[in-house]
Design an enzyme around this catalytic site. Structure first.
Site, PDB file in Angstrom:
ATOM      1  N   ASP A   8      78.977  70.941  42.487  1.00 23.40           N
ATOM      2  CA  ASP A   8      77.942  71.114  43.753  1.00 23.40           C
ATOM      3  C   ASP A   8      78.388  72.430  44.311  1.00 23.40           C
ATOM      4  OD1 ASP A   8      75.806  70.195  45.167  1.00 23.40           O
ATOM      5  OD2 ASP A   8      77.076  68.897  46.484  1.00 23.40           O
ATOM      6  N   ASN A  10      75.962  75.317  44.571  1.00 23.89           N
ATOM      7  CA  ASN A  10      75.364  76.608  44.011  1.00 23.89           C
ATOM      8  C   ASN A  10      74.690  77.225  44.926  1.00 23.89           C
ATOM      9  OD1 ASN A  10      76.910  75.991  41.638  1.00 23.89           O
ATOM     10  ND2 ASN A  10      75.425  75.539  40.372  1.00 23.89           N
ATOM     11  N   TRP A  13      76.373  78.786  48.090  1.00 24.55           N
ATOM     12  CA  TRP A  13      77.356  79.906  47.724  1.00 24.55           C
ATOM     13  C   TRP A  13      76.215  80.834  47.709  1.00 24.55           C
ATOM     14  CZ3 TRP A  13      76.637  83.505  43.879  1.00 24.55           C
ATOM     15  CH2 TRP A  13      77.881  84.178  43.515  1.00 24.55           C
ATOM     16  N   HIS A  25      73.278  79.423  40.629  1.00 20.48           N
ATOM     17  CA  HIS A  25      73.328  78.548  39.478  1.00 20.48           C
ATOM     18  C   HIS A  25      73.911  79.450  38.274  1.00 20.48           C
ATOM     19  CE1 HIS A  25      71.490  75.472  41.554  1.00 20.48           C
ATOM     20  NE2 HIS A  25      70.304  75.905  41.363  1.00 20.48           N
ATOM     21  N   THR A  55      69.084  62.862  37.818  1.00 22.43           N
ATOM     22  CA  THR A  55      67.658  62.311  37.819  1.00 22.43           C
ATOM     23  C   THR A  55      66.695  62.464  39.156  1.00 22.43           C
ATOM     24  OG1 THR A  55      68.725  60.001  38.297  1.00 22.43           O
ATOM     25  CG2 THR A  55      67.998  60.391  35.949  1.00 22.43           C
ATOM     26  N   LEU A 120      88.402  69.626  22.440  1.00 20.39           N
ATOM     27  CA  LEU A 120      87.816  68.971  23.700  1.00 20.39           C
ATOM     28  C   LEU A 120      86.493  68.537  23.417  1.00 20.39           C
ATOM     29  CD1 LEU A 120      88.145  68.762  26.796  1.00 20.39           C
ATOM     30  CD2 LEU A 120      86.745  70.698  26.912  1.00 20.39           C
ATOM     31  N   SER A 176      76.665  60.648  44.424  1.00 21.14           N
ATOM     32  CA  SER A 176      75.265  60.715  44.041  1.00 21.14           C
ATOM     33  C   SER A 176      75.062  60.437  42.565  1.00 21.14           C
ATOM     34  CB  SER A 176      75.132  62.510  44.010  1.00 21.14           C
ATOM     35  OG  SER A 176      75.259  62.753  45.228  1.00 21.14           O
TER      36      SER A 176
HETATM   37  C1  IPE Z   1      74.620  66.210  42.337  1.00 19.11           C
HETATM   38  O1  IPE Z   1      74.472  67.005  43.484  1.00 19.11           O
HETATM   39  C2  IPE Z   1      73.915  66.485  41.103  1.00 19.11           C
HETATM   40  C3  IPE Z   1      74.570  67.669  40.293  1.00 19.11           C
HETATM   41  C4  IPE Z   1      75.572  68.415  40.905  1.00 19.11           C
HETATM   42  C5  IPE Z   1      74.074  68.025  39.161  1.00 19.11           C
HETATM   43  P1  IPE Z   1      73.310  66.912  44.493  1.00 19.11           P
HETATM   44  O2  IPE Z   1      73.164  68.500  45.263  1.00 19.11           O
HETATM   45  O3  IPE Z   1      71.841  66.911  43.572  1.00 19.11           O
HETATM   46  O4  IPE Z   1      73.654  65.794  45.305  1.00 19.11           O
HETATM   47  P2  IPE Z   1      73.244  65.241  46.798  1.00 19.11           P
HETATM   48  O5  IPE Z   1      71.734  65.331  46.840  1.00 19.11           O
HETATM   49  O6  IPE Z   1      73.776  66.546  47.721  1.00 19.11           O
HETATM   50  O7  IPE Z   1      73.633  64.109  46.908  1.00 19.11           O
HETATM   51  C1  IPE Z   2      74.619  71.815  42.189  1.00 25.61           C
HETATM   52  O1  IPE Z   2      74.392  72.933  43.255  1.00 25.61           O
HETATM   53  C2  IPE Z   2      73.869  72.253  40.938  1.00 25.61           C
HETATM   54  C3  IPE Z   2      72.799  71.349  40.592  1.00 25.61           C
HETATM   55  C4  IPE Z   2      72.607  70.469  41.273  1.00 25.61           C
HETATM   56  C5  IPE Z   2      72.003  71.595  39.650  1.00 25.61           C
HETATM   57  P1  IPE Z   2      73.280  72.679  44.110  1.00 25.61           P
HETATM   58  O2  IPE Z   2      72.184  73.288  43.699  1.00 25.61           O
HETATM   59  O3  IPE Z   2      73.404  71.484  44.530  1.00 25.61           O
HETATM   60  O4  IPE Z   2      73.850  73.419  45.526  1.00 25.61           O
HETATM   61  P2  IPE Z   2      73.947  73.074  46.925  1.00 25.61           P
HETATM   62  O5  IPE Z   2      74.505  71.682  47.164  1.00 25.61           O
HETATM   63  O6  IPE Z   2      72.280  73.270  47.272  1.00 25.61           O
HETATM   64  O7  IPE Z   2      74.582  74.223  47.679  1.00 25.61           O
HETATM   65 MG    MG Z   3      73.980  70.142  46.047  1.00 25.92          MG
END
Ligand code: IPE
Ligand code: IPE
Ligand code: MG
Length: 220
Positions: A8, A10, A13, A25, A55, A120, A176
């Protein structure tokens, strides 16, 4: 051991750098490569499950979800060599039945090509939700007219192995909807590091911390 990571941060960042979220991403995908290589070289890690798309992530703007699907397709194409070189088997959990056909084909091809790799198993969670997984497992059991037991539910999940260590980056302290069944007795580690800044060095420190923990599984 089975290591699971919620990748989480991206978007944050990228924002911090004045970039578009999608740039986060892209950088995040490079980190997947580094962490997977590290895990392939670690004798104790057998399974690495990575939360790549939930989902609930369909709630995001179409532009972002489209980008993520395209990024995944290109990444699998580009990285097939790396899977082979590092002897990594690729698997998927989640419901990918509604992904576009070209992406599904690419996923199948990567699975098929790497199925005998041994060092792995890297599992990508794609359109994955723990509740969805459990619901689909129970439906399968009912369809087969089998008994509903804990063992049978576990057997019918997308992934059967319990998680030993769950890591989440980006400072959020929640799961999550990730691997709800399999984390019943997982050790958890939450780091403020945003996923694109995560390194194998930090993973090594977390693994050292994990080794010092005493797991009791309800015993004494
Ligand atoms: C969880 O991150 C899903 C993934 C890392 C793919 P989210 O960014 O979607 O989660 P919430 O919304 O902060 O709980
Ligand atoms: C996690 O990073 C990647 C996915 C959920 C695809 P986010 O896109 O949720 O990044 P933040 O949480 O908004 O910083
Ligand atoms: Mg996120």
């Amino acid at each position: 051991m089975h290591l699971a990571i919620i990748m989480d941060g991206n978007g944050r960042w990228a924002k911090k750098r004045g970039l578009k979220r999608v740039e986060g991403h892209k950088k995040g995908a490079e980190v997947v490569k580094e962490i997977t290589a590290y895990c392939a070289n670690s004798p104790e890690i057998k399974i690495l499950t990575l939360y790549a798309f939930s989902t609930e992530n369909w709630k995001r703007p179409k532009m972002e979800t489209d980008f993520l699907m395209k990024l995944l397709e290109n990444w699998l194409k580009k990285e097939l060599e790396t899977y082979i070189k590092n002897d990594v088997k690729f698997e998927v959990i989640g419901d990918i039945s509604k992904f576009f056909p070209k992406l599904r084909k690419r996923i199948e091809y990567t699975k098929e090509t790497t199925k005998n790799n041994k060092r792995l198993t890297q599992v990508l969670a794609l359109n994955y939700g723990g509740r969805d997984e459990i619901t689909r497992a129970v439906k399968k059991i009912i369809k087969k007219n089998e008994e509903i037991t804990q063992e049978n539910i576990q057997k019918n999940l997308d992934i059967n192995e319990d998680v030993d260590l769950l890591i989440r980056t980006s400072g959020e302290i929640r799961v999550s909807n990730f691997l709800l069944w399999q984390i019943a007795y997982a050790e958890m580690f939450f780091t403020p590091t945003l996923w694109p800044d995560f390194t194998s060095r930090e993973l090594e420190q977390i693994l050292n911390n994990f080794k010092k923990r005493q797991r009791r599984f309800g015993g004494i």
